[in-house]
Design a protein around this motif. Structure first.
Motif: not given
Length: 577
Positions: A171-175, A181-183, A202-208
């Motif tokens: 998550i910390a390396s998300c573009v 900052v998402l936990p 990659p985006i930190p979410a199961k569904y986008v």
């Protein structure tokens, strides 16, 4: 009474709060769910309701009018779990931003907009989405679709966001810097029509919502089923994926995709303003149903798709919807795929033969022609009773009047040929509605030129009439006999015109000399020319023709008194072998 109300949905009840005394909205103290979307409501009324509802967990203010800030929701910051602020003009102001940060127990937040035309408050905290996310540690669903909230990501420095970075290295390396900052990964993130929709990382979410992966599309369609704007947006993503062949996983999700499309269509069919949803769903259904083997292998699923598509044809006069729905229907084998929908389909498709768009006419004509080309007599009778003959004759008359000889005209005659095949009721209806006169008028109007397919279809139809003992007497007229006699000599593009003319004359000759009431040409002259014509035909000619049965041909083999018709029957059977 009001104390017992746990859920209150006032969505769209725009006139409810007009001149409404404040005390009438007082006392809803145990509300858990409150929906006042698309409502014009005085600020005093909504703030009172929210302040009284000490156990409120879900609040939907989408498109609310009369409210210009959300300070009143702070009183529910401990209980509120879901806040929907879709299409709220005030939502991204500096003041609203500060309020949202106070709602630390939120799980679901929707600040989306169906358009980006709104002017944001000058105090909007540019590029500070990460501050909001940092203060909402329990968030699992976030929708920022249609907003500019992430348009200024480049202004966020690495040093500025460093203290808030997630402990999860992925998550910390998300573009997208604000999402760093998402936990933990979100369950759902809506980014339709935003500056990060096209980011291929990659985006930190199961569904986008906004990505073209099948699971994202399916989940997003369920998520936005109550929003026409966003549904259409996701459907367009699905269409692009299907039409380009980009997504190789579609085959694994086909039934799920079809199910959700049908769900959207059924909802859209109940709302008068949902034509764009129907246009988009039928476009995707066309691509999903055009593959072989068909994706709708289950009988119930095929019927469900057909029922919705047929209903869509009756829903709107949109040419785009009509075209999409017709193209989808053309992928099916009707009536075999769902016999019960044969007549409803005809009732929906036949009127489109009068469409102002030629493409719609062509597809409608093709469907009508195909659906009766290889069916049993009961289906043909049903088609005749559904108005097919009247509709086709109307199309032909209009084109003869306008002097238009095109594919639609050929289809209309072909459909009449098919619907009258060994079906006396339909042949009689064709004659009683002036079909024979129209045949002669049409042939005269388009006699010149390369009209082989048109003439073939017209003569094939009259061949069906001639096969009926009681009806073929109507053909014993000098103008018809002279026409058939002349067309025996036709050599344009194969033998079809000459062959069909000979077939009609054979049936008439089989009734004997006493029934031949025409003096010119005589029966003997006709038989002589028939033999001359048959002698020219190539027995190995490849011909595209479907016979319901060979009975009309076989019955001619016994008429030894008239060698010409036996010759034609033997030649026909040999050629078909």
């Amino acid at each position: 009474m009001r104390e017992s109300v746990l859920s209150l949905n006032l969505d769209g009840t725009s006139g409810m709060f007009i001149d409404c005394p404040l005390h009438l909205v007082d006392g809803f103290n145990n509300l858990r769910y409150l929906n006042v979307s698309q409502v014009t409501v005085p600020f005093s009324h909504i703030s009172l309701m929210v302040n009284n509802a000490t156990q409120l967990t879900v609040l939907n203010l989408s498109g609310i009018l009369g409210v210009f800030d959300i300070n009143f929701v702070i009183s529910r910051k401990d209980t509120l779990r879901e806040l929907i602020l879709h299409n709220c003009d005030f939502v991204l102001s500096s003041e609203s931003f500060e309020v949202l940060q106070e709602l630390t127990n939120l799980r679901h937040l929707d600040v989306s907009k169906s358009s980006q035309s709104e002017i944001f408050d000058e105090g909007f905290p540019t590029g500070r989405l990460y501050q909001l996310l940092y203060h909402l540690p329990h968030l699992v669903s976030l929708d920022i679709s249609g907003t500019s909230i992430v348009d200024f990501e480049s202004e966020i420095s690495a040093e500025e966001i460093q203290p808030f970075l997630s402990r999860d290295p992925k998550i910390a390396s998300c573009v997208v810097k604000s999402l760093r900052v998402l936990p933990r990964p979100l369950h759902f993130l809506g980014i339709l029509n935003t500056s990060i929709t096209e980011i291929d990382s990659p985006i930190p979410a199961k569904y986008v919502a906004g990505r073209n992966e099948c699971d994202d599309i399916i989940y997003s369609l369920f998520h936005y089923e109550h929003s026409n704007d966003f549904s259409v947006h996701v459907l367009n993503i699905l269409f692009d994926s299907l039409s380009s062949g980009y997504n190789d996983n579609v085959s694994f999700y086909t039934e799920e995709i079809v199910d959700v499309l049908l769900r959207l269509m059924r909802r859209a069919l109940a709302a008068p303003t949902s034509t764009p949803v129907l246009v988009a769903t039928t476009a995707s259904l066309f691509h999903l149903t055009r593959h072989s083997p068909p994706i709708c292998e289950a009988y119930s699923l095929r019927c469900a798709v057909l029922a919705c598509v047929i209903a869509a044809l009756d829903f709107s006069h949109s040419l785009l919807l009509q075209r999409n729905a017709l193209l989808t229907l053309s992928n099916f084998n009707i009536p075999d795929d769902c016999p019960a929908l044969f007549r409803p389909m005809l009732h929906a498709v036949l009127p489109l033969m009068r469409s102002t768009e030629t493409v719609v006419q062509q597809i409608a004509g093709h469907i009508c022609n195909s659906c009766i080309s290889n069916v049993s007599t009961p289906f043909k009778i049903s088609a005749g009773r559904s108005g097919m003959i009247q509709e086709m004759l109307s199309v032909i008359r209009q084109r003869v009047q306008d002097g238009v000889n095109d594919f639609v005209l050929e289809l209309a005659w072909s459909a009449l040929w098919n619907v009258t095949d060994e079906t006396e009721e339909n042949s009689y209806k064709f004659i009683s509605l002036g079909g024979l006169d129209l045949f002669h008028t049409c042939l005269d109007r388009f006699r010149e030129g390369d009209n082989v397919e048109l003439k073939r279809n017209m003569l094939g139809l009259l061949g069906n009439v001639s096969e009926d003992y009681y009806l073929r007497t109507r053909l014993m007229d000098e103008k018809y006999i002279a026409t058939f006699y002349e067309l025996l000599l036709s050599e344009v593009d194969g033998i079809e015109v000459s062959y069909n003319s000979a077939g009609i004359l054979c049936q008439l000759i089989s009734d004997g000399e006493d029934s031949w009431s025409v003096s010119v040409p005589s029966m003997s002259d006709v038989m002589m020319r028939m033999e001359q014509s048959i002698n020219r035909w190539n027995i190995n000619s490849q011909r595209n023709i479907n016979y319901a049965s060979f009975t009309p041909i076989i019955r001619l083999l016994i008429f030894y008194k008239y060698p010409a018709i036996v010759y034609w029957a033997v030649w026909a059977m040999t050629n078909l072998m």
